[in-house]
Design an enzyme around this catalytic site. Structure first.
Site, PDB file in Angstrom:
ATOM      1  N   HIS A  56      46.230  39.504  33.441  1.00 23.33           N
ATOM      2  CA  HIS A  56      44.952  39.607  32.746  1.00 23.33           C
ATOM      3  C   HIS A  56      44.948  40.758  31.745  1.00 23.33           C
ATOM      4  CE1 HIS A  56      42.114  37.007  35.409  1.00 23.33           C
ATOM      5  NE2 HIS A  56      43.319  36.475  35.303  1.00 23.33           N
ATOM      6  N   ASN A  82      37.333  38.177  35.307  1.00 29.91           N
ATOM      7  CA  ASN A  82      37.531  39.358  36.156  1.00 29.91           C
ATOM      8  C   ASN A  82      36.375  39.678  37.088  1.00 29.91           C
ATOM      9  OD1 ASN A  82      40.081  39.929  35.018  1.00 29.91           O
ATOM     10  ND2 ASN A  82      39.149  41.061  33.321  1.00 29.91           N
ATOM     11  N   HIS A 118      51.083  31.510  41.514  1.00 31.90           N
ATOM     12  CA  HIS A 118      50.041  31.028  42.422  1.00 31.90           C
ATOM     13  C   HIS A 118      50.623  30.576  43.758  1.00 31.90           C
ATOM     14  CE1 HIS A 118      46.754  30.194  39.152  1.00 31.90           C
ATOM     15  NE2 HIS A 118      47.025  31.465  39.321  1.00 31.90           N
TER      16      HIS A 118
END
Length: 331
Positions: free
Chosen positions: A70, A98, A197
């Site tokens: 991010h 976020n 992930h």
């Protein structure tokens, strides 16, 4: 096993060298030995504190890895995501990607405090975040790589960049790929980096629309296994429970491996942004199949893509600063 590790290291180094010498910016470039003389214990300190945090809470590895992602997708890898709001700064922490989900800031504070005691005003928050992501991957069983270092920290943040540039769970495949391409990343990087992930969690609100036919066209989502969907509905109701957490990889949620890709082949990817890798693009589908079959292939490419992502628009030389506190710019 030794041969495999050596092979991974070789591939990582081969991936690094072109980036190192092709990414010169004002004042220098990134290279792994950047702190060898100015702060020789830097990597050891980062590794020790990350290891302690992950031992305390396994989920922290994925949280730190996500923070690095991010950060890099917004203005480059410059630790802008770590800045709190102030009179002149609107923090990225309140952006849609976020808010209520970005975490791990206290771990990075602890690392920064330790490094400031060891070698004051030397190691950037951007480099700390990059190293923490690598250590998080290794600690959970994933590949290692040489981390190019020498980033400096930004003196500003971008709320709009955080809202617009970070791929969202409900984005279409084309939108996600476009956001990757904007950063100089390609479809191979997209599929490989999505493999992160294999660890971590997602909130009910991130995938609810897949469970209740809220796709915008009124048709059921046939890209999710229906028994899997029924299982998810038990803790992700049509309304409420937004913050309930679910494993992104229900098979081995705290182990960095290739089961994420095997889950996609079984139509048991949790997020829409996961499952579209199999269903919306032929090249992406082939990569999913290859990584599901060959974990070492996935590991090699993941290491390459992490180096490439960590090289997005770094501040070097006299640009930016070395923050004393990762949460605020130097006065």
């Amino acid at each position: 096993m030794a041969k495999s590790k050596n092979f991974l290291l070789l591939i990582s180094l081969l991936a690094f060298f072109p980036l190192c010498f092709s990414s010169k910016t004002i004042g220098g470039y990134l290279y792994p030995q950047f702190y060898d003389h100015s702060c020789p214990k830097a990597q050891e300190i980062v590794k020790s504190i990350v290891a302690k945090a992950v031992a305390k809470e396994a989920r922290m590895a994925a949280s730190l890895l996500r923070l690095h992602f991010h950060d890099c997708f917004v203005k480059g890898c410059d630790a802008s995501v770590l800045l709190d709001g102030s009179g002149s700064i609107i923090t990225e922490k309140i952006s849609n990607p976020n808010r209520n989900s970005a975490r791990g800031f206290e771990v990075l504070d602890e690392i920064k405090d330790a490094l400031e005691k060891e070698c004051p005003h030397t190691v950037s928050c951007a480099d700390i975040l990059t190293l923490a992501a690598r250590h998080s991957t290794v600690l959970t069983g994933g590949p290692s790589w040489e981390v190019p270092l020498g980033r400096r920290d930004s003196r500003g943040a971008s709320l709009s960049g955080s809202n617009n540039d970070i791929p969202a769970p409900n984005n279409t495949f084309e939108t996600i790929l476009t956001k990757f391409k904007r950063q100089g990343l390609n479809i191979v990087d997209l599929v490989a980096l999505s493999g992160s992930h294999t660890i971590g969690n997602a909130r009910c609100t991130s995938f609810r629309q897949r469970l209740y036919n809220q796709t915008g066209n009124g048709r059921p989502d046939y890209t999710i296994d229906q028994s899997f969907a029924a299982q998810l509905r038990r803790r992700c109701p049509r309304s409420g429970g937004d913050q309930n957490l679910f494993f992104l990889d229900f098979v081995s949620p705290t182990k960095f491996d290739n089961s994420y890709f095997k889950n996609l082949l079984a139509y048991k990817g949790l997020l829409n942004s996961d499952q579209v890798l199999l269903t919306k693009n032929q090249q992406a589908m082939e990569l999913v199949k290859q990584y599901a079959e060959n974990q070492e292939l996935f590991f090699v490419q993941f290491a390459k893509s992490m180096i490439k992502m960590g090289n997005i628009s770094p501040l070097t030389g006299s640009r930016g600063e070395i923050r004393k506190n990762c949460r605020k710019i130097n006065s």
